[in-house]
Design an enzyme around this catalytic site. Sequence first.
Site, PDB file in Angstrom:
ATOM      1  N   GLU A  48       0.816  -1.208   0.000  1.00  0.00           N
ATOM      2  CA  GLU A  48       0.000   0.000   0.000  1.00  0.00           C
ATOM      3  C   GLU A  48       0.851   1.259   0.000  1.00  0.00           C
ATOM      4  O   GLU A  48       1.914   1.301   0.608  1.00  0.00           O
ATOM      5  CB  GLU A  48      -0.891   0.020   1.254  1.00  0.00           C
ATOM      6  CG  GLU A  48      -1.870  -1.122   1.296  1.00  0.00           C
ATOM      7  CD  GLU A  48      -2.580  -1.271   2.635  1.00  0.00           C
ATOM      8  OE1 GLU A  48      -3.748  -1.678   2.631  1.00  0.00           O
ATOM      9  OE2 GLU A  48      -1.959  -0.980   3.679  1.00  0.00           O
ATOM     10  N   THR A  62       5.910  -9.547   8.974  1.00  0.00           N
ATOM     11  CA  THR A  62       4.627  -9.458   8.276  1.00  0.00           C
ATOM     12  C   THR A  62       4.443  -8.073   7.669  1.00  0.00           C
ATOM     13  O   THR A  62       3.991  -7.935   6.530  1.00  0.00           O
ATOM     14  CB  THR A  62       3.474  -9.715   9.277  1.00  0.00           C
ATOM     15  OG1 THR A  62       3.657 -11.009   9.840  1.00  0.00           O
ATOM     16  CG2 THR A  62       2.128  -9.643   8.602  1.00  0.00           C
ATOM     17  N   GLY A 112      -7.983  -6.206  11.563  1.00  0.00           N
ATOM     18  CA  GLY A 112      -8.773  -6.211  10.327  1.00  0.00           C
ATOM     19  C   GLY A 112      -8.571  -4.915   9.592  1.00  0.00           C
ATOM     20  O   GLY A 112      -9.041  -3.876  10.027  1.00  0.00           O
ATOM     21  N   ASP A 113      -7.831  -4.952   8.483  1.00  0.00           N
ATOM     22  CA  ASP A 113      -7.454  -3.679   7.867  1.00  0.00           C
ATOM     23  C   ASP A 113      -7.336  -3.727   6.352  1.00  0.00           C
ATOM     24  O   ASP A 113      -6.697  -2.875   5.756  1.00  0.00           O
ATOM     25  CB  ASP A 113      -6.156  -3.164   8.477  1.00  0.00           C
ATOM     26  CG  ASP A 113      -4.993  -4.121   8.246  1.00  0.00           C
ATOM     27  OD1 ASP A 113      -5.217  -5.198   7.668  1.00  0.00           O
ATOM     28  OD2 ASP A 113      -3.876  -3.800   8.647  1.00  0.00           O
TER      29      ASP A 113
END
Lengths: 362, 362
Positions: B63, B91, B233-234
């Site tokens: 991103e 990660t 949660g993204d």
Amino acid sequence: MQSSHYPTTLYISVQDMIRLVERKGLTNCLSGVAAQIERDFLRWNEFDKSARLASHSEHGVIELMPIADANQFAFKYVNGHPRNTRDGLPTVMAFGVLADVATGAPRLLSELTITTAIRTAAMSALAAHRLARTDSRVMALIGNGAQSEFQALAFRDLVGIRKLRLFDTDPQATAKLMGNLKGQGLELTACTSTAEAVRGADIVTTVTADKTNATILTPEMVEPGMHINAVGGDCPGKTELHRGVLEQASVFVEFEPQTRIEGEIQQMCAAYPVTEFWRVLAGAHAGRRSPAEVTLFDSVGFALEDYSALTFMRAAALELGIGHIVELVPQAADPKDLFGLLSPEGREALIPARIGQVVVMH
Amino acid sequence: MQSSHYPTTLYISVQDMIRLVERKGLTNCLSGVAAQIERDFLRWNEFDKSARLASHSEHGVIELMPIADANQFAFKYVNGHPRNTRDGLPTVMAFGVLADVATGAPRLLSELTITTAIRTAAMSALAAHRLARTDSRVMALIGNGAQSEFQALAFRDLVGIRKLRLFDTDPQATAKLMGNLKGQGLELTACTSTAEAVRGADIVTTVTADKTNATILTPEMVEPGMHINAVGGDCPGKTELHRGVLEQASVFVEFEPQTRIEGEIQQMCAAYPVTEFWRVLAGAHAGRRSPAEVTLFDSVGFALEDYSALTFMRAAALELGIGHIVELVPQAADPKDLFGLLSPEGREALIPARIGQVVVMH
């Protein structure tokens, strides 16, 4: 665990890039980047493409240009600030990154100011090689700023241009260009207007910087058979051509959704016909169809060209042993223990990054 | 011409950041970043905001997160690759840039892997400070990976948490966390399930990594008055909460257009009511309205938090004399003469970059 697993990042600074271009030779860089762009454009449908993300201000624009295929993610940071030169800063500054899609690890961080000038010129020449008349020898070069010499040499080497007709509203820019290109096998003529420079030219390259809807080129200047390489108009409200010029020409673009927003064709309706240039390379479109046709490459600069340029420059840097390893992301022994890096014992778990050493990857 | 005109770029490497956090103290970094986030969130309407640009693959996501106000443009590069740890890679890896809006010159290049963990924890704690019950002392921490210690310490320092109830599907992750947090004034209890960890907690923090629609937290686990801090949660297809949990709670988000795509609320209809958290800070929304209300901070991570973190880290680096100058963009005497940099004479026009020296800017 192999050390190649660790996300070492190769860094190519401006000084490194100057050394790289010197050792490789600018001609080889221009032709090498053009060849890489051609290879990558022929894989057009393998790329996840999007229009770049632009942040506009009263001073200029800052853009992020991402692209990815199944293996590599690339992005470029680039600005465009026409008034920068008054303060001793370049109009355009850029840097970029290549990362592994499989892990997200950044593998290359490189200057892209010099490289953008090389890749833009390589892209222009690649397009002209397919779209201009093959007997093109004379090019008008309107706008003699930071990118102009790169355009001139790419067209000399890849298209066969031998004579340049130059114009810039700043005569010192033209004088600088003539000084830089002395003894390079190009016949140089300084002109006093765009109209004078364009008259009789086979190819017209416009590479001006003003962030306005300018009309550098008007319909009466355009002659049958000309190829127009419109480089400077590249964001909303920044164009170089009168719309009558577009109406006379067959228009080729890089990535249509982006060019509709940023290119000369922002002046036209959304259905105005254009051809994506990769289709010409792929043989799906003929390109120029007659000696009298006017062709126009409405170039805005697309992320795939930076992907190609980064790919070429990385290979050249590794071949020549140029560049340094930087620790942009951590290389810990236990990747779940980021916190441990902050403790004295944990810090010993940092993999020695060999910062400052040039290493050959892959 | 003042040297401050030249686009020198300060570089903070991972090693530099470790040193910075060590000298400043992690507690001061967490509270300093939280204070900077609060200041910047109170200027919410001064920022040019957009949802981040995500490039998804089967392995994970990469991103780019840009944001700008009138003075500074910031962006972060960040990945999320849940399977990376199997190959010895983190990660999440990140780095970021601050640039001058007026010129486009990049002024700071910094590691953001460690910094992202700090700013995410600071943001979570800032939200909980306003949304959780003021007598909150017990927190369940579900997911004990790279970010968990930062969450624990931020909630200890900024919210008053004294007891942690821990669970992770990987018992080694919990053991690592317990080792790292020994002697830090927190009572630590390892639990054998999420349900056991959550029972009786005042605050529940979920910070798991799997890129799936997981249901870490189910409605029957939620108790009246709880505050839920949902961090993991993204992105699309990556959630942690059963939709029944959302239906019981008052939901607060960072930047609504982005959270609709990426947050837990991607499970709900587009009209599902949420409150942007800056409105609570600004006094335009009350936040928690009763001791029995269930509040939920549906955190995905927003570019403004990175802007704030970069701002804090730059000030700290300059205060401590940490970091190096790098030549990411050229500093030429004649900004229109990029080509001249490639000639032996022209190269002398390069402004000495003082690379490798730490300098104080501004």
